[in-house]
Scaffold this motif. Structure first.
Motif, PDB file in Angstrom:
ATOM      1  N   LYS A  82      -1.551   6.232  -3.588  1.00 59.40           N
ATOM      2  CA  LYS A  82      -0.835   5.319  -2.377  1.00 59.40           C
ATOM      3  C   LYS A  82      -1.494   3.816  -2.529  1.00 59.40           C
ATOM      4  O   LYS A  82      -2.728   4.069  -2.608  1.00 59.40           O
ATOM      5  CB  LYS A  82      -0.275   5.626  -1.282  1.00 59.40           C
ATOM      6  CG  LYS A  82      -1.421   6.115  -0.047  1.00 59.40           C
ATOM      7  CD  LYS A  82      -1.995   4.791   0.522  1.00 59.40           C
ATOM      8  CE  LYS A  82      -3.311   4.679   1.073  1.00 59.40           C
ATOM      9  NZ  LYS A  82      -4.541   4.898   0.441  1.00 59.40           N
ATOM     10  N   TYR A 133      -1.052   0.577   0.250  1.00 60.29           N
ATOM     11  CA  TYR A 133      -0.396  -0.256   1.276  1.00 60.29           C
ATOM     12  C   TYR A 133      -0.027  -1.583   0.954  1.00 60.29           C
ATOM     13  O   TYR A 133      -0.937  -2.182   0.473  1.00 60.29           O
ATOM     14  CB  TYR A 133      -1.311  -0.209   2.684  1.00 60.29           C
ATOM     15  CG  TYR A 133      -1.321   0.890   3.451  1.00 60.29           C
ATOM     16  CD1 TYR A 133      -0.387   1.237   4.649  1.00 60.29           C
ATOM     17  CD2 TYR A 133      -1.977   2.071   3.249  1.00 60.29           C
ATOM     18  CE1 TYR A 133      -0.124   2.371   5.330  1.00 60.29           C
ATOM     19  CE2 TYR A 133      -2.138   3.342   4.009  1.00 60.29           C
ATOM     20  CZ  TYR A 133      -1.158   3.254   5.196  1.00 60.29           C
ATOM     21  OH  TYR A 133      -1.193   4.395   5.745  1.00 60.29           O
ATOM     22  N   GLU A 141      -0.410  -2.455   7.695  1.00 62.28           N
ATOM     23  CA  GLU A 141      -1.920  -1.546   8.216  1.00 62.28           C
ATOM     24  C   GLU A 141      -2.382  -1.797   9.526  1.00 62.28           C
ATOM     25  O   GLU A 141      -1.909  -2.806   9.986  1.00 62.28           O
ATOM     26  CB  GLU A 141      -3.075  -1.760   7.258  1.00 62.28           C
ATOM     27  CG  GLU A 141      -2.700  -1.780   5.905  1.00 62.28           C
ATOM     28  CD  GLU A 141      -2.001  -2.914   5.114  1.00 62.28           C
ATOM     29  OE1 GLU A 141      -1.542  -3.640   5.924  1.00 62.28           O
ATOM     30  OE2 GLU A 141      -2.101  -2.984   3.904  1.00 62.28           O
ATOM     31  N   TYR A 142      -2.850  -0.828  10.294  1.00 67.74           N
ATOM     32  CA  TYR A 142      -3.394  -0.772  11.520  1.00 67.74           C
ATOM     33  C   TYR A 142      -2.369  -0.448  12.623  1.00 67.74           C
ATOM     34  O   TYR A 142      -2.810   0.393  13.503  1.00 67.74           O
ATOM     35  CB  TYR A 142      -4.549  -2.095  11.966  1.00 67.74           C
ATOM     36  CG  TYR A 142      -5.939  -1.711  11.125  1.00 67.74           C
ATOM     37  CD1 TYR A 142      -6.856  -1.030  11.497  1.00 67.74           C
ATOM     38  CD2 TYR A 142      -6.021  -2.647   9.931  1.00 67.74           C
ATOM     39  CE1 TYR A 142      -7.977  -0.890  10.763  1.00 67.74           C
ATOM     40  CE2 TYR A 142      -7.403  -2.516   9.185  1.00 67.74           C
ATOM     41  CZ  TYR A 142      -8.075  -1.758   9.730  1.00 67.74           C
ATOM     42  OH  TYR A 142      -9.507  -1.633   8.983  1.00 67.74           O
ATOM     43  N   ILE A 148       0.538   0.384  12.225  1.00 64.98           N
ATOM     44  CA  ILE A 148       1.150   1.708  11.714  1.00 64.98           C
ATOM     45  C   ILE A 148       0.360   2.614  12.199  1.00 64.98           C
ATOM     46  O   ILE A 148       1.079   3.986  12.303  1.00 64.98           O
ATOM     47  CB  ILE A 148       1.039   1.640  10.253  1.00 64.98           C
ATOM     48  CG1 ILE A 148       2.067   2.624   9.797  1.00 64.98           C
ATOM     49  CG2 ILE A 148      -0.031   1.729   9.311  1.00 64.98           C
ATOM     50  CD1 ILE A 148       3.721   2.834  10.357  1.00 64.98           C
ATOM     51  N   THR A 149      -0.724   2.681  12.930  1.00 55.95           N
ATOM     52  CA  THR A 149      -1.358   3.846  13.386  1.00 55.95           C
ATOM     53  C   THR A 149      -0.578   4.286  14.814  1.00 55.95           C
ATOM     54  O   THR A 149      -1.101   5.460  15.345  1.00 55.95           O
ATOM     55  CB  THR A 149      -2.926   4.098  13.414  1.00 55.95           C
ATOM     56  OG1 THR A 149      -3.346   2.534  14.313  1.00 55.95           O
ATOM     57  CG2 THR A 149      -3.604   3.821  12.102  1.00 55.95           C
ATOM     58  N   GLY A 161      -9.620   4.369  -3.149  1.00 54.24           N
ATOM     59  CA  GLY A 161      -8.883   3.987  -1.870  1.00 54.24           C
ATOM     60  C   GLY A 161      -7.345   4.259  -2.306  1.00 54.24           C
ATOM     61  O   GLY A 161      -6.315   3.793  -1.604  1.00 54.24           O
ATOM     62  N   GLY A 174      -5.214   8.725  11.725  1.00 54.43           N
ATOM     63  CA  GLY A 174      -4.453   8.113  10.822  1.00 54.43           C
ATOM     64  C   GLY A 174      -3.138   8.018  10.575  1.00 54.43           C
ATOM     65  O   GLY A 174      -2.479   8.758  11.703  1.00 54.43           O
ATOM     66  N   SER A 175      -2.542   7.032  10.102  1.00 54.11           N
ATOM     67  CA  SER A 175      -0.966   6.940  10.303  1.00 54.11           C
ATOM     68  C   SER A 175      -0.132   7.750   9.683  1.00 54.11           C
ATOM     69  O   SER A 175       1.203   7.902  10.005  1.00 54.11           O
ATOM     70  CB  SER A 175      -0.604   5.698   9.976  1.00 54.11           C
ATOM     71  OG  SER A 175      -0.676   5.413   8.434  1.00 54.11           O
ATOM     72  N   THR A 188     -12.176   4.504   5.608  1.00 56.14           N
ATOM     73  CA  THR A 188     -10.966   4.091   6.340  1.00 56.14           C
ATOM     74  C   THR A 188     -11.179   4.822   7.685  1.00 56.14           C
ATOM     75  O   THR A 188     -10.885   4.242   9.022  1.00 56.14           O
ATOM     76  CB  THR A 188      -9.542   4.505   5.948  1.00 56.14           C
ATOM     77  OG1 THR A 188      -9.375   3.811   4.787  1.00 56.14           O
ATOM     78  CG2 THR A 188      -8.192   4.102   6.713  1.00 56.14           C
ATOM     79  N   LEU A 235     -11.225   3.552  11.543  1.00 54.84           N
ATOM     80  CA  LEU A 235     -10.412   3.549  12.376  1.00 54.84           C
ATOM     81  C   LEU A 235     -11.125   3.890  13.838  1.00 54.84           C
ATOM     82  O   LEU A 235     -10.423   4.045  14.852  1.00 54.84           O
ATOM     83  CB  LEU A 235      -9.318   4.700  12.174  1.00 54.84           C
ATOM     84  CG  LEU A 235      -8.378   4.047  11.296  1.00 54.84           C
ATOM     85  CD1 LEU A 235      -7.432   5.167  10.859  1.00 54.84           C
ATOM     86  CD2 LEU A 235      -7.418   3.066  11.809  1.00 54.84           C
ATOM     87  N   GLY A 237      -4.390  -1.717   2.678  1.00 54.46           N
ATOM     88  CA  GLY A 237      -5.226  -0.855   3.507  1.00 54.46           C
ATOM     89  C   GLY A 237      -6.234  -1.427   4.480  1.00 54.46           C
ATOM     90  O   GLY A 237      -5.828  -2.617   4.852  1.00 54.46           O
ATOM     91  N   ALA A 238      -7.089  -0.624   4.647  1.00 53.47           N
ATOM     92  CA  ALA A 238      -8.122  -0.911   5.751  1.00 53.47           C
ATOM     93  C   ALA A 238      -9.120  -1.889   5.517  1.00 53.47           C
ATOM     94  O   ALA A 238      -9.620  -2.653   6.283  1.00 53.47           O
ATOM     95  CB  ALA A 238      -8.894   0.278   6.059  1.00 53.47           C
ATOM     96  N   ASP A 271     -12.517  -1.537  -1.279  1.00 47.85           N
ATOM     97  CA  ASP A 271     -11.239  -0.866  -2.042  1.00 47.85           C
ATOM     98  C   ASP A 271     -10.476  -1.967  -2.705  1.00 47.85           C
ATOM     99  O   ASP A 271     -11.144  -2.585  -3.523  1.00 47.85           O
ATOM    100  CB  ASP A 271     -10.378  -0.164  -1.079  1.00 47.85           C
ATOM    101  CG  ASP A 271     -11.144   1.190  -0.673  1.00 47.85           C
ATOM    102  OD1 ASP A 271     -12.003   1.591  -1.460  1.00 47.85           O
ATOM    103  OD2 ASP A 271     -10.544   1.637   0.333  1.00 47.85           O
TER     104      ASP A 271
HETATM  105  O1  PMV Z   1      -7.538   1.872   3.289  1.00 44.75           O
HETATM  106  P1  PMV Z   1      -6.235   2.764   3.363  1.00 44.75           P
HETATM  107  O2  PMV Z   1      -5.619   2.497   1.807  1.00 44.75           O
HETATM  108  O3  PMV Z   1      -6.696   4.138   3.254  1.00 44.75           O
HETATM  109  O4  PMV Z   1      -5.318   2.253   4.012  1.00 44.75           O
HETATM  110  C1  PMV Z   1      -5.580   2.465   5.690  1.00 44.75           C
HETATM  111  C2  PMV Z   1      -4.295   1.855   6.458  1.00 44.75           C
HETATM  112  C3  PMV Z   1      -4.813   2.068   7.939  1.00 44.75           C
HETATM  113  O5  PMV Z   1      -3.595   1.604   8.584  1.00 44.75           O
HETATM  114  C4  PMV Z   1      -5.749   0.922   8.241  1.00 44.75           C
HETATM  115  C5  PMV Z   1      -4.882   3.469   8.390  1.00 44.75           C
HETATM  116  C6  PMV Z   1      -3.864   4.190   8.171  1.00 44.75           C
HETATM  117  O6  PMV Z   1      -4.003   5.776   8.491  1.00 44.75           O
HETATM  118  O7  PMV Z   1      -2.614   3.929   8.183  1.00 44.75           O
END
Ligand code: PMV
Ligand code: MG
Length: 357
Positions: A10, A12, A16-17, A19-20, A115, A160-161, A230, A234, A316-317, A321
């Motif tokens: 996947k 994102y 992000e963030y 969504i947790t 990632g 994680g989300s 990630t 978190l 993502g985070a 990545d």
């Molecule tokens: O870095 P990635 O692709 O694993 O994305 C992390 C997204 C976060 O919202 C920061 C963490 C999550 O679990 O959703």
């Protein structure tokens, strides 16, 4: 009998963030790189499962000791998945039998993590494979729920989300709103908890649905060559994180809903604006949280796109990545890839996945 299935990685797009937290929203792409699982019956007098992973090597679990397995090694994902599936099979009057399970990942680049969410894809592929192997059906939503139950039961993953799990289960571009994890924890702790009943009920705040991607839009992904962790990001300032995430979510969740409309309507200009607003909110959040979110290469990845009027975002985070861009024609895609390559940012050959039939 031999069963072979796969689950995708996947990326994102937005959300992000925030969504947790329960009820917040995100948009996530499933991509056409996969974790493959091959399951075969084996003849053993003492029931045993042998797992061969191209990343971790080999592990052998005697089925009469499955419940006593510890979860403190690198095999914790597979062990927990087998424990959950053993309970779920029992609810369907079936038991795990002697199996050989092979796990093969296509989710790295030259042996490096990029990632794409290999942990989520491993759990989803394994659950899908075991269900198929015992001829039990699971809808995409049920597959998500069983996988999310598995990951929520592991301390190192519960923060994680589960958006990565949603994308791996749905195998498409999705809107994802996070379920209420407190509610799930309470349900799982009940002595009469039945997994099959739990995955058949509606989960508070959970919403996963497909979004159709405009046929003339193209996904372009740039990898910075620097792996990011990630789960570690978190845990930084976890106590104050909630307040800042709530503040972030109140800004970004309405934006995510607008982004979904922009994609549905192929409205590129509004999409580009709303994506940039999500990016700005995330940069501010990371500043407050003292997270090293925008690395020098990610900054260059964004500015090379912005300079050309291209919609782009860190995926993502952060802290390494990938970043991604959406373009509307091949010429722009080529120009962007060239600019990235000149800055040592590697374009990945990724497309949006489509569900396996
Ligand atoms: O870095 P990635 O692709 O694993 O994305 C992390 C997204 C976060 O919202 C920061 C963490 C999550 O679990 O959703
Ligand atoms: Mg990442």
């Amino acid at each position: 009998m031999i069963t072979q299935v796969k689950a995708p990685g996947k990326l994102y797009l937005a959300g992000e963030y925030a969504i947790t937290l329960p009820g917040q929203a995100s948009i996530i792409f499933a991509v056409n790189r996969y974790m493959t699982v091959i399951i075969a019956d084996v003849d053993e007098t003492k029931p045993v499962i042998t797992i061969d992973s191209d990343k971790l090597g080999q592990k052998l679990i005697h089925l009469d000791q499955l419940d006593q397995q510890t979860l403190d090694d690198t095999w914790n994902l597979t062990t927990k998945t087998l424990q959950v599936m053993s309970l779920w099979l029992a609810e369907h009057q079936q038991t795990l039998t002697s199996l050989s399970i092979k796990l093969a990942s296509d989710l790295d680049q030259d042996g490096k993590k990029i990632g794409l969410g290999s942990s989520a894809a491993t759990v989803v592929a394994l659950i899908k494979g075991i269900a198929h192997h015992y001829q039990l059906s699971l809808s995409r939503l049920e597959l998500f729920k069983l996988s999310a139950i598995t990951l929520s039961s592991l301390d190192s993953f519960k923060a994680g989300s589960m958006g990565d799990v949603a994308a791996a289960s749905f195998e498409s571009l999705i809107f994802y709103s996070r379920f209420d994890n407190q509610w799930l924890e309470t349900e799982l702790s009940k002595s009469n908890c039945q997994l099959s009943a739990l995955i058949a009920t509606d989960w508070p705040k959970l919403d996963i649905h497909d979004i159709a991607f405009p046929s003339n839009w193209r996904l372009v992904v740039g990898w910075t060559g620097q792996p990011a962790d990630t789960q570690q990001l978190l845990t930084i300032n976890a106590k104050v994180a909630r307040i800042y995430k709530e503040r972030l979510g109140s800004k970004t969740t309405p934006l995510i809903k607008r982004l979904e409309k922009n994609i549905q309507q192929a409205d590129y200009i509004s999409f580009r604006t709303n994506l940039r607003l999500n990016q700005q909110a995330l940069v501010k959040f990371a500043d407050f949280m003292h997270i090293n979110y925008v690395t020098p290469k990610l900054r260059e990845l964004l500015s090379s796109a912005y300079r050309r009027g291209i919609a782009a975002k860190i995926s993502g985070a952060g802290n390494g990545d990938n970043g991604l861009a959406i373009v509307q024609n091949e010429a722009t895609e080529m120009a962007l890839k060239k600019a990235w390559q000149a800055r040592d940012i590697i374009p990945l050959q990724l497309e949006i996945a489509t569900p396996e039939t």
